[in-house]
Write a protein that holds these residues in place. Sequence first.
Motif, PDB file in Angstrom:
ATOM      1  N   ARG A 121      -5.298   2.875 -47.882  1.00 23.51           N
ATOM      2  CA  ARG A 121      -5.784   3.630 -46.729  1.00 23.51           C
ATOM      3  C   ARG A 121      -5.451   2.879 -45.443  1.00 23.51           C
ATOM      4  O   ARG A 121      -5.449   1.648 -45.400  1.00 23.51           O
ATOM      5  CB  ARG A 121      -7.296   3.854 -46.820  1.00 23.51           C
ATOM      6  N   THR A 169      -7.193   2.616 -42.715  1.00 23.71           N
ATOM      7  CA  THR A 169      -8.308   1.856 -42.159  1.00 23.71           C
ATOM      8  C   THR A 169      -8.387   0.454 -42.750  1.00 23.71           C
ATOM      9  O   THR A 169      -8.654  -0.518 -42.033  1.00 23.71           O
ATOM     10  CB  THR A 169      -9.630   2.601 -42.396  1.00 23.71           C
ATOM     11  N   GLU A 197      -5.423  -1.561 -41.221  1.00 23.63           N
ATOM     12  CA  GLU A 197      -5.637  -1.959 -39.829  1.00 23.63           C
ATOM     13  C   GLU A 197      -6.684  -3.062 -39.720  1.00 23.63           C
ATOM     14  O   GLU A 197      -6.568  -3.950 -38.865  1.00 23.63           O
ATOM     15  CB  GLU A 197      -6.044  -0.739 -39.006  1.00 23.63           C
ATOM     16  N   ASP A 255      -6.096   9.147 -44.557  1.00 27.43           N
ATOM     17  CA  ASP A 255      -7.049   8.985 -43.464  1.00 27.43           C
ATOM     18  C   ASP A 255      -6.417   8.789 -42.094  1.00 27.43           C
ATOM     19  O   ASP A 255      -7.132   8.532 -41.124  1.00 27.43           O
ATOM     20  CB  ASP A 255      -7.972   7.796 -43.756  1.00 27.43           C
ATOM     21  N   ARG A 256      -5.101   8.900 -41.996  1.00 32.06           N
ATOM     22  CA  ARG A 256      -4.461   8.668 -40.701  1.00 32.06           C
ATOM     23  C   ARG A 256      -3.075   9.297 -40.708  1.00 32.06           C
ATOM     24  O   ARG A 256      -2.419   9.356 -41.747  1.00 32.06           O
ATOM     25  CB  ARG A 256      -4.355   7.161 -40.428  1.00 32.06           C
TER      26      ARG A 256
END
Length: 234
Positions: A36, A38, A41, A60-61
Amino acid sequence: MTTAPLVTILDDEPAIRTMLADALEEAGFRTMSFGRATEFEAALKTAAPDVCLVDLSLPDRDGLTLVHRLALEQGATVIIISGRAQVQDRVTGLELGADDYIIKPFDPAEVVARIRARLRRDKAVQQAGNTAYFNGWTAHFDSYVLENATGEQTPFSHAEGEVLRLFLERPKRLISRAMMQETLGGAAGESFDRAMDVRISRLRTKLREDPKNPRLIKTIYGAGYIFLGDVSWA
């Protein structure tokens, strides 16, 4: 002892993450894998990858938005790995700052080879000098920033930096499309040519060039480009 380069793998498919990690670690790289954006990052707050492998289809992005931010802020080589095989998808990814685009399904050995080629170019660049001065501008290739005579700074991506360095290392010499492809790597074709056009256009904007009559990066129609500034290195 030299630390092995770190490659981060961002892909929501566990089998692909495992396949890439196994191939890269066998080839001598360190890896970190994420499913994912998140998680990825969050890890970037403490990790400094040399290469980021990024899938575009993330749960998710938006992958393209992430690629663009990585290219401008992280300073790492960014390689997209995606099942999106259309020319426009490849062009968009390269336009947004990716250094390369690999289409699924792929051979892990090809990914390893492309990463090694990119890192060899980066190492040669680092040995050649990190700061160039030309026409009132300073290009800081260690921090990916252009600085004008008043100290105002404008960031550029790793991919834009490769093009800028190519011009600054060969001032007042014709640079053909073939030379650009050979030096910068990637598959020749429509997606490469269009990505180069966009990167050069963005560099002109950052250098505050008149798009109708640029003073520094001139287009020689049918032949390529020529950089007309006087350049010194430190």
